[in-house]
Design a protein around this motif. Sequence first.
Motif, PDB file in Angstrom:
ATOM      1  N   GLU A 292       0.830  -1.202   0.000  1.00 13.93           N
ATOM      2  CA  GLU A 292       0.000   0.000   0.000  1.00 13.93           C
ATOM      3  C   GLU A 292       0.868   1.258   0.000  1.00 13.93           C
ATOM      4  OE1 GLU A 292      -3.763  -2.019   2.434  1.00 13.93           O
ATOM      5  OE2 GLU A 292      -2.196  -0.927   3.515  1.00 13.93           O
ATOM      6  N   ASP A 293       1.960   1.239   0.781  1.00 18.76           N
ATOM      7  CA  ASP A 293       2.897   2.373   0.782  1.00 18.76           C
ATOM      8  C   ASP A 293       3.526   2.565  -0.595  1.00 18.76           C
ATOM      9  OD1 ASP A 293       2.366   2.625   3.480  1.00 18.76           O
ATOM     10  OD2 ASP A 293       4.246   1.687   4.129  1.00 18.76           O
ATOM     11  N   THR A 296       1.222   4.271  -3.112  1.00 20.90           N
ATOM     12  CA  THR A 296       1.190   5.717  -2.858  1.00 20.90           C
ATOM     13  C   THR A 296       2.433   6.398  -3.436  1.00 20.90           C
ATOM     14  OG1 THR A 296      -0.104   5.418  -0.832  1.00 20.90           O
ATOM     15  CG2 THR A 296       1.110   7.488  -1.063  1.00 20.90           C
ATOM     16  N   GLU A 300       2.887   9.361  -6.351  1.00 20.82           N
ATOM     17  CA  GLU A 300       3.509  10.646  -6.034  1.00 20.82           C
ATOM     18  C   GLU A 300       4.665  10.964  -6.970  1.00 20.82           C
ATOM     19  OE1 GLU A 300       2.642  10.623  -1.190  1.00 20.82           O
ATOM     20  OE2 GLU A 300       4.622  10.061  -1.978  1.00 20.82           O
TER      21      GLU A 300
END
Length: 336
Positions: A292-293, A296, A300
């Motif tokens: 999940e990190d 993200t 970005e």
Amino acid sequence: MRAWMLDDFGLENLNLHEIPTPQPAAGELLIKVSAVSLNYRDKALVDGIYMPEKISKGLIPVADSSGVVAAVGAGVTKYKVGDRVTSHFYSTWHDGPWLNEYADFQTGGPINGGLAEYQILGEDNVVPTPLDMSDLEASTLPIAALTPWFVLREYRKVKPGDTVLVQGTGGVSIFAIQLASALGARVIVTSSSDEKLVRARELGATDTINYRTTPDWAAAVLELTDGQGVDVVLDVVGGDGLKDSVRVAKGNGLVAVIGFLQGQSTTLDLMDVIWHQAQIQGIAVGHLRAFEDLVTFLGEHTINPVIDTVYPFEEAHAAYAQLARGAFGKIVIQVN
């Protein structure tokens, strides 16, 4: 539904069958599979050299998939029909340190994988597909992207000014170049192809070494780093080449053992390990929270997967054959 099933070890025994479409139980999702991507693990499993004692005949292989939720089981709250999702490799490793029992719950073997028109996954065994990625792109993430991310952010917090060595230009290695570059690291890449090294520079590599024309690539790495070595080595080759990975590690450097392209056993010069105070870390992908990190971070930094070739579902054998020959980035099979 149609599904590729491993009737016995060997690519010639990977056959296309028609079987009943499974139905989701409580907490499960029925996924209409859009695409799967191949990893070396998938080839090794079919060949019978990747934990063969845990693989049953009739397995549906391939760990990494992306698709659309077609139905949900009782009690499902996180996803609904029509949501785009991407599989997670370990159905029971959600966070925290590795436990040995997680190995029994790997998607794509021992648990059925995604090389089928439909697939059952737990609602805690997927992540939402990134909005800016196609399903073909997202299918490349679960192993090839999460593995180097787990090295660079979970086992070692790579930061600007650090130096990372990446071996080759396969799926894991390409993501490693992109991620390490986005983290601000100096990225040294080895390959036997000057053409691929040029492309590696376009993705963020700062230094490149052709190990065919420079057989002592370790000496070249030490020269590039003024004899100091690198902070992190991502070793996808394995075998006795691991000795050179230790040789180029900086004091207290991390040697991440990811692959075994040249063998599953090795001999080490223990004095090199001792004097470098090297950390040798086995890497078996990563947990759901890190995935999940990663998703993200990819958004970005606008990092897009590199896909070498896309094959139709019916040409799975050709996709495996291309994987064996090598690729720049990922091999993807479009299912639906």
